[in-house]
Design a protein around this motif. Structure first.
Motif, PDB file in Angstrom:
ATOM      1  N   THR A  72       8.288  61.424  84.578  1.00 34.13           N
ATOM      2  CA  THR A  72       8.834  59.997  84.659  1.00 34.13           C
ATOM      3  C   THR A  72       8.043  59.130  84.114  1.00 34.13           C
ATOM      4  O   THR A  72       6.700  59.508  83.682  1.00 34.13           O
ATOM      5  CB  THR A  72       8.948  59.656  86.187  1.00 34.13           C
ATOM      6  N   GLY A  73       8.634  57.964  83.629  1.00 33.18           N
ATOM      7  CA  GLY A  73       7.626  57.051  82.857  1.00 33.18           C
ATOM      8  C   GLY A  73       6.709  56.477  83.657  1.00 33.18           C
ATOM      9  O   GLY A  73       6.678  56.244  84.879  1.00 33.18           O
ATOM     10  N   GLY A  74       5.441  56.619  83.038  1.00 34.81           N
ATOM     11  CA  GLY A  74       4.304  56.006  83.874  1.00 34.81           C
ATOM     12  C   GLY A  74       3.539  57.092  84.666  1.00 34.81           C
ATOM     13  O   GLY A  74       2.651  56.620  85.424  1.00 34.81           O
ATOM     14  N   ASP A  75       3.940  58.388  84.893  1.00 33.08           N
ATOM     15  CA  ASP A  75       3.306  59.135  85.660  1.00 33.08           C
ATOM     16  C   ASP A  75       1.881  59.598  84.959  1.00 33.08           C
ATOM     17  O   ASP A  75       1.523  59.063  83.825  1.00 33.08           O
ATOM     18  CB  ASP A  75       4.222  60.521  85.757  1.00 33.08           C
ATOM     19  N   PRO A 119      11.591  60.368  79.238  1.00 31.84           N
ATOM     20  CA  PRO A 119      12.735  61.112  79.798  1.00 31.84           C
ATOM     21  C   PRO A 119      14.186  60.453  79.118  1.00 31.84           C
ATOM     22  O   PRO A 119      15.141  61.164  79.082  1.00 31.84           O
ATOM     23  CB  PRO A 119      12.772  60.368  81.080  1.00 31.84           C
ATOM     24  N   ALA A 120      14.034  59.362  78.388  1.00 32.89           N
ATOM     25  CA  ALA A 120      15.282  58.898  77.655  1.00 32.89           C
ATOM     26  C   ALA A 120      15.715  59.631  76.382  1.00 32.89           C
ATOM     27  O   ALA A 120      16.963  59.967  76.184  1.00 32.89           O
ATOM     28  CB  ALA A 120      15.230  57.473  77.150  1.00 32.89           C
ATOM     29  N   LYS A 121      14.806  60.564  76.290  1.00 27.24           N
ATOM     30  CA  LYS A 121      14.844  61.537  75.120  1.00 27.24           C
ATOM     31  C   LYS A 121      15.638  62.779  75.351  1.00 27.24           C
ATOM     32  O   LYS A 121      16.114  63.740  74.471  1.00 27.24           O
ATOM     33  CB  LYS A 121      13.859  61.832  74.217  1.00 27.24           C
ATOM     34  N   GLU A 122      15.834  63.068  76.612  1.00 28.29           N
ATOM     35  CA  GLU A 122      16.506  64.202  77.326  1.00 28.29           C
ATOM     36  C   GLU A 122      18.055  64.226  77.010  1.00 28.29           C
ATOM     37  O   GLU A 122      18.656  63.161  77.130  1.00 28.29           O
ATOM     38  CB  GLU A 122      16.145  64.461  78.568  1.00 28.29           C
ATOM     39  N   ARG A 123      18.525  65.348  76.632  1.00 29.67           N
ATOM     40  CA  ARG A 123      19.861  65.414  76.296  1.00 29.67           C
ATOM     41  C   ARG A 123      20.387  66.823  77.225  1.00 29.67           C
ATOM     42  O   ARG A 123      20.011  67.884  76.975  1.00 29.67           O
ATOM     43  CB  ARG A 123      20.184  65.654  74.731  1.00 29.67           C
ATOM     44  N   ARG A 182       7.388  68.450  84.063  1.00 30.30           N
ATOM     45  CA  ARG A 182       8.088  69.054  83.139  1.00 30.30           C
ATOM     46  C   ARG A 182       9.147  68.106  82.771  1.00 30.30           C
ATOM     47  O   ARG A 182       9.480  67.201  83.319  1.00 30.30           O
ATOM     48  CB  ARG A 182       8.972  70.282  83.944  1.00 30.30           C
ATOM     49  N   THR A 183       9.712  68.140  81.479  1.00 24.30           N
ATOM     50  CA  THR A 183      10.843  67.625  80.865  1.00 24.30           C
ATOM     51  C   THR A 183      12.286  68.323  81.191  1.00 24.30           C
ATOM     52  O   THR A 183      12.188  69.417  81.435  1.00 24.30           O
ATOM     53  CB  THR A 183      10.632  67.273  79.538  1.00 24.30           C
ATOM     54  N   GLY A 184      13.219  67.675  80.676  1.00 30.11           N
ATOM     55  CA  GLY A 184      14.436  68.097  80.622  1.00 30.11           C
ATOM     56  C   GLY A 184      14.740  68.715  79.144  1.00 30.11           C
ATOM     57  O   GLY A 184      13.826  69.098  78.535  1.00 30.11           O
TER      58      GLY A 184
END
Length: 326
Positions: free
Chosen positions: A208-211, A219-223, A320-322
């Motif tokens: 998440t942002g700021g972690d 996270p906004a770039k995850e699709r 982790r990211t998406g």
């Protein structure tokens, strides 16, 4: 002579009601005259207006050019081998702006202070795939979900630790089939431990942002879902953030000492200690135990699985990211 005329009419008398008839007949006759005059004036005005219009129409029909153009266009609407109205949108139909008739007179079709010609335009994207984003892509929901046999791991790696001891890595999964499919889930991130690594002190969380893992994409770039064409790939990235070093291992080998020998009797040393012996230091710090964490990623269909190992890792958090478009 005057006397004769008077004698001739001397016996004439007006009929009964003649005066009343005159009072009504005279105004009626005057009204009829006014109507006749107004009608004649209207006929003259109409004739003066219609004749120039007829002459203009006759002149236009006689001088029609095969290269006339619509207002707002630079292309001819007719010509040799080209039917009139060929310019404009698809099929020769001419498109009009939604506000084309705004402010026009309903009878003449003209704008105040301007010509009465229609202002029309052609659709800039008609027949041009680039203007409509003609990439051939479709929403991911229009393609079937990826099967395990359609996906293959192309890379799985962990980078060297940065100055804070954080380790970043990524898994890359490609469509190895000949048909496009949709990635509908982020897959699973898990881990395995070895050596001194403590499984109970390791956790996996979403980025998440700021972690504590600012090196990961936002996270906004995850699709998800993501359309995956043949030979294209996506990534899932991770970060290892340790919360300490591995625990110390066993004590280092103790120092060895050499004592002098005695010959008995008096208890006095027989002489100086043998040459070649030196005192050893005691109390050296124990070396840290060996431990490692292997981060695994399994694609959403349940396969394939990739693995990246982080050495000298015993406890910490895996961020982790998406799914990220590759």
């Amino acid at each position: 002579m005057g006397q004769l005329l008077q004698d001739a009419v001397n016996g004439l008398q007006p009929a009964d009601g003649a005066l009343d008839r005159l009072r009504t007949a005279v105004p009626a006759r005057r009204a009829r005259k006014r109507r006749l005059v107004v009608g004649a004036v209207a006929a003259v005005v109409l004739t003066g207006t219609a004749v120039p219009a007829l002459l203009h129409v006759a002149g236009s029909s006689d001088t029609t050019s095969t290269n006339t153009a619509n207002a707002g266009h630079d292309q001819p609407t007719g010509g040799e081998g080209e039917p009139s109205g060929a310019s404009g949108g698809p099929g020769g139909a001419e498109l009009r702006r939604p506000d084309a008739d705004k402010g026009r007179d309903p009878e003449t079709g003209s704008r105040p202070g301007g010509p009465s010609a229609d202002t029309s335009y052609s659709d800039p994207g008609a027949g041009d795939p680039k203007a409509t984003g003609g990439t051939g892509e479709a929403p991911a929901g229009s393609s079937p979900a990826c099967e395990p046999t359609q996906l293959g791991v192309t890379s799985a790696a962990a980078e060297a630790p940065d100055a804070d001891g954080k380790v970043y890595g990524a898994f890359r999964v490609a469509n190895v089939s000949r048909s496009e499919c949709a990635v509908t889930g982020d897959g699973t991130i898990a881990f395995k431990v070895s050596g001194a690594a403590d499984e109970s002190k390791i956790s996996v969380v979403d980025h998440t942002g700021g972690d504590a893992a600012p090196g990961l994409p936002a996270p906004a770039k995850e699709r998800t879902p993501l359309l995956l064409k043949p030979d294209s790939a996506y990534e899932v990235r991770f970060a290892w953030v340790p919360d300490g070093s591995c625990p110390p291992g066993g004590p280092s080998p103790g120092p060895s000492t050499t004592e002098g020998t005695t010959t008995g009797g008096t208890g006095n040393p027989a002489g100086p200690p043998p040459t070649g012996t030196e005192p050893q230091l005691e109390g050296s710090d124990p070396a840290p135990a060996e431990g490692s964490v292997s981060v695994t990623h399994t694609a959403d269909p349940g396969a394939p699985t990739a693995e990246a190992t982080i050495p000298n890792a015993c406890s910490g958090t895996i961020y982790r990211t998406g799914v990220l478009g590759g």
